[in-house]
Design an enzyme around this catalytic site. Structure first.
Site, PDB file in Angstrom:
ATOM      1  N   THR A  32      62.241 -45.390 -50.725  1.00 27.90           N
ATOM      2  CA  THR A  32      63.026 -46.112 -49.718  1.00 27.90           C
ATOM      3  C   THR A  32      64.393 -46.517 -50.247  1.00 27.90           C
ATOM      4  O   THR A  32      65.354 -46.613 -49.478  1.00 27.90           O
ATOM      5  CB  THR A  32      62.232 -47.359 -49.269  1.00 27.90           C
ATOM      6  OG1 THR A  32      61.040 -46.903 -48.650  1.00 27.90           O
ATOM      7  CG2 THR A  32      63.006 -48.234 -48.319  1.00 27.90           C
ATOM      8  N   TYR A  65      62.153 -45.971 -41.030  1.00 30.32           N
ATOM      9  CA  TYR A  65      63.203 -45.167 -41.673  1.00 30.32           C
ATOM     10  C   TYR A  65      62.524 -43.956 -42.293  1.00 30.32           C
ATOM     11  O   TYR A  65      61.292 -43.856 -42.329  1.00 30.32           O
ATOM     12  CB  TYR A  65      63.893 -45.994 -42.776  1.00 30.32           C
ATOM     13  CG  TYR A  65      62.921 -46.527 -43.790  1.00 30.32           C
ATOM     14  CD1 TYR A  65      62.398 -47.827 -43.664  1.00 30.32           C
ATOM     15  CD2 TYR A  65      62.448 -45.735 -44.838  1.00 30.32           C
ATOM     16  CE1 TYR A  65      61.460 -48.310 -44.560  1.00 30.32           C
ATOM     17  CE2 TYR A  65      61.506 -46.204 -45.735  1.00 30.32           C
ATOM     18  CZ  TYR A  65      61.013 -47.495 -45.596  1.00 30.32           C
ATOM     19  OH  TYR A  65      60.092 -47.966 -46.475  1.00 30.32           O
ATOM     20  N   SER A  91      57.076 -41.937 -52.469  1.00 29.30           N
ATOM     21  CA  SER A  91      56.173 -41.993 -53.630  1.00 29.30           C
ATOM     22  C   SER A  91      54.699 -41.888 -53.265  1.00 29.30           C
ATOM     23  O   SER A  91      53.873 -41.577 -54.127  1.00 29.30           O
ATOM     24  CB  SER A  91      56.427 -43.271 -54.427  1.00 29.30           C
ATOM     25  OG  SER A  91      56.010 -44.406 -53.700  1.00 29.30           O
ATOM     26  N   THR A 129      58.254 -47.527 -53.577  1.00 28.83           N
ATOM     27  CA  THR A 129      57.475 -48.687 -54.023  1.00 28.83           C
ATOM     28  C   THR A 129      55.977 -48.477 -53.854  1.00 28.83           C
ATOM     29  O   THR A 129      55.185 -49.162 -54.482  1.00 28.83           O
ATOM     30  CB  THR A 129      57.879 -49.947 -53.244  1.00 28.83           C
ATOM     31  OG1 THR A 129      57.648 -49.731 -51.848  1.00 28.83           O
ATOM     32  CG2 THR A 129      59.334 -50.298 -53.504  1.00 28.83           C
ATOM     33  N   ASP A 130      55.564 -47.524 -53.026  1.00 34.61           N
ATOM     34  CA  ASP A 130      54.129 -47.359 -52.765  1.00 34.61           C
ATOM     35  C   ASP A 130      53.336 -47.101 -54.032  1.00 34.61           C
ATOM     36  O   ASP A 130      52.266 -47.680 -54.216  1.00 34.61           O
ATOM     37  CB  ASP A 130      53.873 -46.206 -51.775  1.00 34.61           C
ATOM     38  CG  ASP A 130      54.216 -46.590 -50.350  1.00 34.61           C
ATOM     39  OD1 ASP A 130      53.915 -45.810 -49.433  1.00 34.61           O
ATOM     40  OD2 ASP A 130      54.804 -47.673 -50.156  1.00 34.61           O
ATOM     41  N   LYS A 166      52.156 -54.070 -55.916  1.00 34.19           N
ATOM     42  CA  LYS A 166      52.785 -54.299 -54.604  1.00 34.19           C
ATOM     43  C   LYS A 166      51.760 -55.023 -53.740  1.00 34.19           C
ATOM     44  O   LYS A 166      50.665 -54.542 -53.512  1.00 34.19           O
ATOM     45  CB  LYS A 166      53.174 -52.958 -53.985  1.00 34.19           C
ATOM     46  CG  LYS A 166      53.845 -53.066 -52.620  1.00 34.19           C
ATOM     47  CD  LYS A 166      54.294 -51.678 -52.150  1.00 34.19           C
ATOM     48  CE  LYS A 166      54.939 -51.725 -50.767  1.00 34.19           C
ATOM     49  NZ  LYS A 166      55.400 -50.377 -50.330  1.00 34.19           N
ATOM     50  N   GLU A 219      27.679 -59.251 -63.290  1.00 36.69           N
ATOM     51  CA  GLU A 219      26.681 -59.108 -62.214  1.00 36.69           C
ATOM     52  C   GLU A 219      26.018 -57.733 -62.238  1.00 36.69           C
ATOM     53  O   GLU A 219      25.212 -57.402 -61.375  1.00 36.69           O
ATOM     54  CB  GLU A 219      27.359 -59.324 -60.854  1.00 36.69           C
ATOM     55  CG  GLU A 219      27.814 -60.768 -60.653  1.00 36.69           C
ATOM     56  CD  GLU A 219      28.177 -61.045 -59.198  1.00 36.69           C
ATOM     57  OE1 GLU A 219      29.334 -61.417 -58.961  1.00 36.69           O
ATOM     58  OE2 GLU A 219      27.315 -60.858 -58.329  1.00 36.69           O
TER      59      GLU A 219
END
Ligand SMILES: NC(=O)C[C@H](N)C(=O)O
Length: 330
Positions: free
Chosen positions: A12, A26, A59, A92-93, A165, A287
């Site tokens: 982006t 976008y 990404s 950013t993904d 993120k 656990e």
């Protein structure tokens, strides 16, 4: 002035929206690296900055092939005596995964800074230009040497290993459960903590020892109620050498899923318990009887980072005890 190279991969930060009010609507990966640099001429006051267009992708579409391309390009650059720091502009993904992979595989003490943006440059109050300026400032800073790979977003300096993120529509999207390492204000970094894990020069992994375009296959199954064991079996059939169970809570496994995981473990597929909880922290034998089952726990790594570390671990060993050591140390 130091020499900084910006390796552009898309995302982006290189996106284009139809109008200035499109902050979320976008197309990513449109603007070439030279336009990114020319849009922030002030970076040339910080360092001698040049750009390289390594990729032009959103990404979410990065596979092992692109990840290895980025790591090999960064590795090539940091070996050059006239390169003092590297910035990677990235979507950013999956930014957190690429940053972590670089910290695990690139041997250098030169600053490597991964940066993105939540809004495209075409949007009102775009965050990319200042993020890029700050990322260059960090990559050019002598004080940033030997501190690991950073993610620079929204004035925060994060460690690659524990940043993630946490929201997809705000500029303060990136958070570390252990806090930022510092902050960058008006081109100057301010430091408050260091990384306590292995990275870069202290890593036993090295991009130069990874051949080809693919890592060992590792996949993630997301834990929930009323699960079907079929997903795990399908992944194993498809060639997964380890499966990250992104479990509820403490990386918990439903009692009706345990037999399938044990069967796969017996067949040589390493089971690794992570947590779907955003700040998950999974300990052995809490656990689940991990010692008895031969499973590994991901410690504080989220499922997507556990997946990368597991893939690198499998380039060296299939021994569960050795893999567990790596999850404590990286
Ligand atoms: N903010 C962004 O960069 C999102 C975009 N989908 C990407 O990861 O490439």
């Amino acid at each position: 002035k130091n020499n900084v190279v910006v390796v552009a991969t898309g995302g982006t930060i290189a996106g284009a929206g139809a109008s200035s009010t499109n902050s979320a609507t976008y197309t990513a990966a449109k603007v070439p690296v030279d336009d990114l640099l020319n849009a922030v001429p002030q970076i040339q006051n910080l360092a001698n900055v040049t750009g390289v267009q390594a990729l032009q992708v959103a990404s979410e579409s990065i596979t092992d092939k692109e990840l290895l391309t980025i790591a090999r390009k960064v590795n090539e650059l940091v070996k050059k005596p006239d390169v003092n720091g590297v910035v990677i502009t990235h979507g950013t993904d999956t930014l957190e995964e690429t940053a972590y992979f670089l910290s695990l595989t690139v041997h250098t003490d030169k600053p490597i800074v991964v940066v993105g943006s939540m809004r495209p440059p075409s949007a009102l109050s775009a965050d990319g230009p200042l993020n890029l300026y700050s990322a260059v400032a960090l990559a050019a800073a002598d004080s940033a040497k030997g501190k690991g790979v950073f993610v620079l977003m929204n004035d925060d300096i994060f460690a690659a290993r524990d940043v993630s993120k946490t929201i997809n529509i705000h500029t303060d999207a990136f958070v570390s459960q252990w806090g930022a390492l510092g902050t960058l204000v008006e081109g100057k970094p301010y430091w408050f903590r260091n990384v306590a894990k292995r990275f870069n020069n202290s890593s036993e992994f090295n991009i130069e020892n990874i051949q080809g375009d693919a890592l060992p296959i590792v996949q993630i199954v997301y834990g929930s109620g009323n699960m079907l064991p079929d997903a795990y079996v399908a992944y194993a059939k498809a060639g997964a050498k380890a499966i990250i169970h992104a479990g509820t809570g403490n990386g918990s496994v439903a009692n009706y899923i345990v037999p399938t995981l044990n069967q796969l473990q017996q067949q040589g597929v390493q089971i690794i318990r992570s947590s779907r909880v955003p700040q998950g922290f999974v300990l052995r034998n809490a656990e689940q009887p991990d010692d008895k089952y031969g499973w590994v726990v991901a410690h504080d790594l989220n499922p997507q980072k556990a997946k990368l570390l597991a893939a690198l671990a499998l380039t060296k060993t299939k021994d569960a005890k050795e893999i567990q050591r790596m999850f404590w140390e990286y």
